[in-house]
Motif scaffolding. Structure first.
Motif, short mmCIF file in Angstrom:
data_model
loop_
_atom_site.label_atom_id
_atom_site.label_comp_id
_atom_site.label_asym_id
_atom_site.label_seq_id
_atom_site.Cartn_x
_atom_site.Cartn_y
_atom_site.Cartn_z
N GLU A 106 0.85 -1.18 0.00
CA GLU A 106 0.00 0.00 0.00
C GLU A 106 0.89 1.24 0.00
O GLU A 106 1.72 1.41 0.89
N LEU A 107 0.71 2.06 -1.01
CA LEU A 107 1.51 3.26 -1.18
C LEU A 107 0.74 4.49 -0.72
O LEU A 107 -0.46 4.60 -1.00
N ASP A 108 1.43 5.40 -0.03
CA ASP A 108 0.76 6.65 0.33
C ASP A 108 0.64 7.52 -0.92
O ASP A 108 1.09 7.12 -2.01
N ARG A 109 0.04 8.67 -0.78
CA ARG A 109 -0.25 9.53 -1.93
C ARG A 109 1.00 9.86 -2.75
O ARG A 109 1.00 9.71 -3.97
N ALA A 112 2.48 6.71 -4.38
CA ALA A 112 1.64 6.29 -5.51
C ALA A 112 1.89 7.17 -6.73
O ALA A 112 1.95 6.66 -7.85
N HIS A 137 -2.97 1.91 -4.01
CA HIS A 137 -3.24 3.13 -3.24
C HIS A 137 -4.73 3.17 -2.90
O HIS A 137 -5.57 2.78 -3.70
N THR A 138 -5.04 3.65 -1.69
CA THR A 138 -6.43 3.74 -1.26
C THR A 138 -7.11 4.96 -1.87
O THR A 138 -6.61 6.09 -1.75
#
Length: 168
Positions: A106-109, A112, A137-138
């Motif tokens: 999972e990559l942060d902003r 990402a 990315h969420t």
């Protein structure tokens, strides 16, 4: 064993025991790889067939077709297999990566954004296996796959193809 004809599509054999072309993977091996590496359930592929064109370029197709096929494309490329480490394609990851439970980073902003533009970056927090990972990315409470990356020695190398890279 017969030889691979790189100019046509041949359906993958169901199991290794049914292999007729030297070096060709089976449907079972492909589905097992996606389950073992990424945790994608085998039933995900129940309505899909797998094909090889060229040496180790595996395609996935939603449906049935006669084999062999002498056409330019069927479905989408999903995996490269005739190399040391099998590599999923960006198209495959964007289509099926949302079902993955393993080897997803999972990559942060900002990570990402860098990943989508094709940048390599130091990411020390990954505690899983080295090798190919799904970069995600969420967005709106859903973890969305961006593409495939290669993680080695604390570095995530974006494998997003140049033609698919985007400034976000």
């Amino acid at each position: 064993m017969s030889e691979n004809d790189g100019q046509r599509f041949d359906r993958l054999p169901a199991t290794p025991a049914e292999r007729t072309v030297e070096g060709r993977v089976s449907r079972e091996e492909v589905v097992d790889y996606f389950e073992d590496r990424f945790g994608i359930p085998p039933e995900t592929f129940a309505d899909y067939t797998f094909w090889e064109k060229g040496a180790g370029k595996i395609w996935i197709y939603a449906g049935e077709a006669p084999t062999p096929l002498e056409i330019e494309a069927i479905g989408m490329t999903c995996l490269r297999t005739r190399q040391e480490h099998w590599k999923p394609t960006t198209d495959f990851v964007q289509r099926f990566g949302g079902r993955a439970t393993d080897c997803v980073i999972e990559l942060d902003r900002e990570e990402a954004r860098a990943f989508a533009t094709g940048e390599d970056q130091e990411i020390e927090r990954w505690e899983g296996d080295w090798g190919y990972l799904i970069g995600a990315h969420t967005i709106a409470d859903d973890l969305e796959p961006i593409g495939i990356g290669l993680y080695v020695h604390g570095e995530l190398r974006s494998m997003v193809p140049k033609g698919r890279q985007r400034e976000l």
